[in-house]
Design a protein around this motif. Structure first.
Motif, mmCIF file in Angstrom:
data_model
loop_
_atom_site.group_PDB
_atom_site.id
_atom_site.type_symbol
_atom_site.label_atom_id
_atom_site.label_comp_id
_atom_site.label_asym_id
_atom_site.label_seq_id
_atom_site.Cartn_x
_atom_site.Cartn_y
_atom_site.Cartn_z
ATOM 1 N N VAL A 255 24.819 -25.408 -5.645
ATOM 2 C CA VAL A 255 25.355 -24.229 -4.956
ATOM 3 C C VAL A 255 26.622 -24.573 -4.188
ATOM 4 N N ILE A 256 26.596 -25.674 -3.444
ATOM 5 C CA ILE A 256 27.756 -26.000 -2.620
ATOM 6 C C ILE A 256 28.921 -26.448 -3.497
ATOM 7 N N ALA A 257 28.641 -27.069 -4.640
ATOM 8 C CA ALA A 257 29.714 -27.429 -5.568
ATOM 9 C C ALA A 257 30.388 -26.179 -6.114
ATOM 10 N N GLU A 258 29.600 -25.171 -6.465
ATOM 11 C CA GLU A 258 30.181 -23.925 -6.950
ATOM 12 C C GLU A 258 30.936 -23.208 -5.833
ATOM 13 N N ALA A 259 30.405 -23.253 -4.618
ATOM 14 C CA ALA A 259 31.081 -22.609 -3.488
ATOM 15 C C ALA A 259 32.428 -23.255 -3.225
ATOM 16 N N ALA A 260 32.465 -24.582 -3.251
ATOM 17 C CA ALA A 260 33.724 -25.288 -3.001
ATOM 18 C C ALA A 260 34.749 -24.974 -4.090
ATOM 19 N N ALA A 261 34.282 -24.898 -5.325
ATOM 20 C CA ALA A 261 35.198 -24.559 -6.420
ATOM 21 C C ALA A 261 35.666 -23.111 -6.300
ATOM 22 N N HIS A 262 34.770 -22.227 -5.896
ATOM 23 C CA HIS A 262 35.101 -20.806 -5.808
ATOM 24 C C HIS A 262 36.220 -20.555 -4.812
ATOM 25 N N ILE A 263 36.240 -21.299 -3.717
ATOM 26 C CA ILE A 263 37.282 -21.075 -2.706
ATOM 27 C C ILE A 263 38.474 -22.011 -2.892
ATOM 28 N N GLY A 264 38.485 -22.765 -3.991
ATOM 29 C CA GLY A 264 39.646 -23.547 -4.346
ATOM 30 C C GLY A 264 39.751 -24.914 -3.721
ATOM 31 N N LEU A 265 38.665 -25.413 -3.130
ATOM 32 C CA LEU A 265 38.704 -26.753 -2.550
ATOM 33 C C LEU A 265 38.548 -27.844 -3.599
ATOM 34 N N THR A 266 37.828 -27.537 -4.656
ATOM 35 C CA THR A 266 37.591 -28.507 -5.723
ATOM 36 C C THR A 266 37.765 -27.816 -7.072
ATOM 37 N N PRO A 267 38.022 -28.579 -8.115
ATOM 38 C CA PRO A 267 38.088 -27.973 -9.452
ATOM 39 C C PRO A 267 36.709 -27.502 -9.898
ATOM 40 N N PRO A 268 36.658 -26.606 -10.875
ATOM 41 C CA PRO A 268 35.356 -26.216 -11.445
ATOM 42 C C PRO A 268 34.664 -27.419 -12.079
ATOM 43 N N ARG A 269 33.350 -27.321 -12.154
ATOM 44 C CA ARG A 269 32.550 -28.351 -12.842
ATOM 45 C C ARG A 269 32.787 -29.738 -12.233
ATOM 46 N N GLY A 270 32.676 -29.830 -10.939
ATOM 47 C CA GLY A 270 32.979 -31.086 -10.267
ATOM 48 C C GLY A 270 31.793 -32.007 -10.058
ATOM 49 N N LEU A 271 30.643 -31.697 -10.672
ATOM 50 C CA LEU A 271 29.478 -32.559 -10.565
ATOM 51 C C LEU A 271 29.437 -33.543 -11.734
ATOM 52 N N PRO A 272 28.875 -34.722 -11.527
ATOM 53 C CA PRO A 272 28.814 -35.713 -12.617
ATOM 54 C C PRO A 272 27.742 -35.356 -13.644
ATOM 55 N N LEU A 273 28.104 -35.403 -14.904
ATOM 56 C CA LEU A 273 27.120 -35.183 -15.966
ATOM 57 C C LEU A 273 26.010 -36.224 -15.879
ATOM 58 N N PRO A 274 24.746 -35.819 -16.131
ATOM 59 C CA PRO A 274 24.338 -34.603 -16.822
ATOM 60 C C PRO A 274 24.236 -33.344 -15.956
ATOM 61 N N LEU A 275 24.540 -33.411 -14.656
ATOM 62 C CA LEU A 275 24.540 -32.196 -13.837
ATOM 63 C C LEU A 275 25.642 -31.269 -14.325
ATOM 64 N N ARG A 276 25.287 -30.046 -14.618
ATOM 65 C CA ARG A 276 26.257 -29.109 -15.201
ATOM 66 C C ARG A 276 26.570 -27.940 -14.280
ATOM 67 N N GLY A 277 26.032 -27.941 -13.086
ATOM 68 C CA GLY A 277 26.329 -26.837 -12.189
ATOM 69 C C GLY A 277 25.593 -25.574 -12.583
ATOM 70 N N LEU A 278 26.092 -24.445 -12.091
ATOM 71 C CA LEU A 278 25.415 -23.167 -12.289
ATOM 72 C C LEU A 278 25.937 -22.439 -13.519
ATOM 73 N N ASP A 279 25.072 -21.611 -14.099
ATOM 74 C CA ASP A 279 25.506 -20.767 -15.210
ATOM 75 C C ASP A 279 26.256 -19.560 -14.654
ATOM 76 N N ALA A 280 26.663 -18.665 -15.531
ATOM 77 C CA ALA A 280 27.484 -17.525 -15.116
ATOM 78 C C ALA A 280 26.768 -16.661 -14.084
ATOM 79 N N ASP A 281 25.463 -16.434 -14.277
ATOM 80 C CA ASP A 281 24.722 -15.627 -13.310
ATOM 81 C C ASP A 281 24.671 -16.323 -11.951
#
Length: 297
Positions: A255-281
């Motif tokens: 959640v916090i990775a998506e939040a940081a990307a959403h407000i432009g602090l980090t690029p999208p998909r900034g978690l290390p694989l195999p973590l893939r972050g959140l889906d579109a929903d």
């Protein structure tokens, strides 16, 4: 250093390494906000997924960009030898303290966990935070083990995994810990939904995921609680309940990775694989909650 708000930032990554610019931005943002300490390479910082070299570089960047804010760095690893290696790297980077969780593949006994902390503290020159995070380590400290470990040299704080939701029960829990721990060892609460309750119950510190990306509301809770405004702390935590609900639903790092990307602090998909972050929903949920809570900047 082991009181107040300890803010735990993400370590934005790509498959080729650390996104150093984004991480430096996160750390600088925390220093400017006035957090009490910065917890680099915690669970939110994905330390377990990084190489020794990546962790050493991250520690150096954190210290370089934290200005005068103390930096605490996570040193957990599967083998004691590897813990000692990353601890030495962190100390060479100039950190003010380290954070150790008993990470393991095979289930650990209490004596093995005590032995880990005994071996590590014997080789440290900076203070250590004991990190009790049973959700990720699958090991739960007993109060008796807290007391044993807290007597070791360099142990400065215990990071507990939340407190009871009932304020009276939370106070009783913190008082129990006070009775068994040395007077110079602080008690810090983690699990962001428990932050206000833990601080109001007498915890010295809040080790916070939220604070690593949104220091403003985390500082508001911390300052209210530590000034005696228990209701103010509770009110701000209640306001943030939609975010706590997302943490429960999806896990706070996603959640916090998506939040940081959403407000432009980090690029999208900034978690290390195999973590893939959140889906579109999930991403839509985060965007809606950030808008609702006015956390879009």
């Amino acid at each position: 250093m082991f009181t107040g708000l300890s803010a735990f930032p993400l370590t934005p990554t790509t498959e080729t390494g650390i996104d150093e610019k984004a991480f430096a931005t996160l750390v600088g943002r925390l220093a400017t906000a006035g957090v009490d300490s910065i917890g680099a390479l915690g669970s939110t910082g994905s330390y377990a997924y990084l190489t020794r070299e990546e962790r050493a570089r991250t520690a150096r960047i954190a210290v370089e960009h934290a200005e005068r804010t103390p930096v605490i760095v996570g040193i957990g690893a599967l083998r004691t030898r590897h813990v000692l290696e990353v601890a030495e790297d962190a100390q060479r980077a100039g950190v003010s303290g380290v954070l150790l969780a008993p990470v393991s593949y095979q289930p650990l006994t209490e004596d093995e966990v005590f032995g880990l902390f005994e071996d590590v503290t014997a080789n440290l020159s900076v203070p250590l935070v004991v990190y009790d995070n049973p959700r990720t380590t699958h090991f739960t400290f007993t109060d008796e083990l807290y007391a044993r470990v807290a007597e070791l040299p360099r142990v400065a704080s215990i990071k507990i995994p939340g407190v009871p939701a009932d304020p009276a029960a939370a106070r009783a829990r913190v008082q129990r810990l006070r009775q068994i721990l040395p007077g110079d060892v602080t008690v810090g609460v983690s699990g962001d939904a428990f932050g206000a309750t833990g601080l109001n119950a007498g915890c010295d510190a809040w080790y916070s995921v939220l604070g690593g990306t949104f220091p403003g509301p985390a500082l508001a809770i911390t300052r209210a609680a530590r000034s005696g405004d228990a209701e103010g702390a509770r009110a701000e935590s209640r306001r943030l309940q939609p975010l706590w609900d997302l943490f429960t639903q999806h896990g706070s790092p996603r959640v916090i990775a998506e939040a940081a990307a959403h407000i432009g602090l980090t690029p999208p998909r900034g978690l290390p694989l195999p973590l893939r972050g959140l889906d579109a929903d999930g991403r839509a949920q985060v965007a809606e909650v950030l808008e609702q809570l006015r956390l879009n900047a």
